[in-house]
Design a protein around this motif. Sequence first.
Motif, PDB file in Angstrom:
ATOM      1  N   TRP A  43     -12.556   6.829   0.561  1.00 43.91           N
ATOM      2  CA  TRP A  43     -11.705   6.083  -0.359  1.00 43.91           C
ATOM      3  C   TRP A  43     -10.636   5.291   0.382  1.00 43.91           C
ATOM      4  O   TRP A  43     -10.257   4.202  -0.053  1.00 43.91           O
ATOM      5  N   MET A  44     -10.175   5.799   1.514  1.00 40.55           N
ATOM      6  CA  MET A  44      -9.212   5.031   2.308  1.00 40.55           C
ATOM      7  C   MET A  44      -9.818   3.710   2.743  1.00 40.55           C
ATOM      8  O   MET A  44      -9.165   2.667   2.692  1.00 40.55           O
ATOM      9  N   GLU A  45     -11.066   3.734   3.181  1.00 40.74           N
ATOM     10  CA  GLU A  45     -11.727   2.512   3.635  1.00 40.74           C
ATOM     11  C   GLU A  45     -11.943   1.539   2.482  1.00 40.74           C
ATOM     12  O   GLU A  45     -11.682   0.343   2.603  1.00 40.74           O
ATOM     13  N   ARG A  46     -12.408   2.044   1.353  1.00 38.03           N
ATOM     14  CA  ARG A  46     -12.658   1.172   0.196  1.00 38.03           C
ATOM     15  C   ARG A  46     -11.357   0.592  -0.353  1.00 38.03           C
ATOM     16  O   ARG A  46     -11.267  -0.598  -0.655  1.00 38.03           O
ATOM     17  N   LEU A  47     -10.342   1.432  -0.488  1.00 38.58           N
ATOM     18  CA  LEU A  47      -9.047   0.971  -0.985  1.00 38.58           C
ATOM     19  C   LEU A  47      -8.390   0.011   0.003  1.00 38.58           C
ATOM     20  O   LEU A  47      -7.788  -0.983  -0.391  1.00 38.58           O
ATOM     21  N   GLY A  48      -8.513   0.309   1.294  1.00 36.15           N
ATOM     22  CA  GLY A  48      -7.950  -0.575   2.306  1.00 36.15           C
ATOM     23  C   GLY A  48      -8.532  -1.978   2.225  1.00 36.15           C
ATOM     24  O   GLY A  48      -7.803  -2.969   2.277  1.00 36.15           O
ATOM     25  N   ARG A  49      -9.857  -2.062   2.072  1.00 32.50           N
ATOM     26  CA  ARG A  49     -10.495  -3.386   1.942  1.00 32.50           C
ATOM     27  C   ARG A  49      -9.998  -4.104   0.691  1.00 32.50           C
ATOM     28  O   ARG A  49      -9.682  -5.285   0.725  1.00 32.50           O
ATOM     29  N   ALA A  50      -9.946  -3.392  -0.426  1.00 30.52           N
ATOM     30  CA  ALA A  50      -9.536  -4.019  -1.686  1.00 30.52           C
ATOM     31  C   ALA A  50      -8.073  -4.457  -1.658  1.00 30.52           C
ATOM     32  O   ALA A  50      -7.718  -5.473  -2.252  1.00 30.52           O
ATOM     33  N   LEU A  51      -7.233  -3.697  -0.958  1.00 26.13           N
ATOM     34  CA  LEU A  51      -5.798  -4.005  -0.911  1.00 26.13           C
ATOM     35  C   LEU A  51      -5.414  -4.842   0.301  1.00 26.13           C
ATOM     36  O   LEU A  51      -4.253  -5.179   0.488  1.00 26.13           O
ATOM     37  N   ASP A  52      -6.411  -5.147   1.157  1.00 24.99           N
ATOM     38  CA  ASP A  52      -6.193  -5.936   2.370  1.00 24.99           C
ATOM     39  C   ASP A  52      -5.188  -5.267   3.305  1.00 24.99           C
ATOM     40  O   ASP A  52      -4.249  -5.906   3.784  1.00 24.99           O
ATOM     41  N   VAL A  53      -5.407  -3.974   3.539  1.00 23.62           N
ATOM     42  CA  VAL A  53      -4.605  -3.205   4.485  1.00 23.62           C
ATOM     43  C   VAL A  53      -5.549  -2.345   5.318  1.00 23.62           C
ATOM     44  O   VAL A  53      -6.702  -2.128   4.935  1.00 23.62           O
ATOM     45  N   VAL A  54      -5.070  -1.865   6.445  1.00 19.85           N
ATOM     46  CA  VAL A  54      -5.871  -0.920   7.224  1.00 19.85           C
ATOM     47  C   VAL A  54      -5.745   0.445   6.569  1.00 19.85           C
ATOM     48  O   VAL A  54      -4.724   0.755   5.939  1.00 19.85           O
ATOM     49  N   PRO A  55      -6.775   1.289   6.673  1.00 21.61           N
ATOM     50  CA  PRO A  55      -6.711   2.596   6.021  1.00 21.61           C
ATOM     51  C   PRO A  55      -5.454   3.398   6.357  1.00 21.61           C
ATOM     52  O   PRO A  55      -4.907   4.068   5.486  1.00 21.61           O
ATOM     53  N   ALA A  56      -4.973   3.306   7.590  1.00 22.67           N
ATOM     54  CA  ALA A  56      -3.768   4.055   7.973  1.00 22.67           C
ATOM     55  C   ALA A  56      -2.548   3.638   7.164  1.00 22.67           C
ATOM     56  O   ALA A  56      -1.618   4.420   7.000  1.00 22.67           O
ATOM     57  N   ASP A  57      -2.554   2.419   6.622  1.00 23.80           N
ATOM     58  CA  ASP A  57      -1.437   1.967   5.786  1.00 23.80           C
ATOM     59  C   ASP A  57      -1.319   2.784   4.510  1.00 23.80           C
ATOM     60  O   ASP A  57      -0.282   2.791   3.864  1.00 23.80           O
ATOM     61  N   LEU A  58      -2.390   3.448   4.120  1.00 28.78           N
ATOM     62  CA  LEU A  58      -2.391   4.217   2.881  1.00 28.78           C
ATOM     63  C   LEU A  58      -1.794   5.606   3.050  1.00 28.78           C
ATOM     64  O   LEU A  58      -1.556   6.296   2.064  1.00 28.78           O
ATOM     65  N   LEU A  59      -1.567   6.007   4.295  1.00 27.02           N
ATOM     66  CA  LEU A  59      -0.969   7.315   4.568  1.00 27.02           C
ATOM     67  C   LEU A  59       0.525   7.170   4.806  1.00 27.02           C
ATOM     68  O   LEU A  59       0.982   6.158   5.314  1.00 27.02           O
ATOM     69  N   LEU A  60       1.254   8.205   4.471  1.00 21.24           N
ATOM     70  CA  LEU A  60       2.675   8.235   4.799  1.00 21.24           C
ATOM     71  C   LEU A  60       2.830   8.374   6.309  1.00 21.24           C
ATOM     72  O   LEU A  60       2.013   9.038   6.958  1.00 21.24           O
TER      73      LEU A  60
END
Length: 82
Positions: A43-60
């Motif tokens: 989900w990090m990879e899918r959300l990262g692509r959709a939000l135009d961020v790298v997956p690590a951006d989704l973590l605190l």
Amino acid sequence: PNRVRYWRMKRGLTLRDLAPMVGISHPALGRIETGRQELSQYWMERLGRALDVVPADLLLPEIGGLTEQERNWIQTAREVPE
């Protein structure tokens, strides 16, 4: 628990907007945002692509995510010609 909501809101998207972009129901996405469902690598990879961020951006940052300064360094490095 994560920064999914932060990036979703920064992009001006609702749960109902983002959910179909990543192939998940909006209630399930809401559970990921609140930490009631695990934010897996998938989900990090899918959300990262959709939000135009790298997956690590989704973590605190405390759990391995990028700080704003680290994100700026990466962006600067990407803009430097080879």
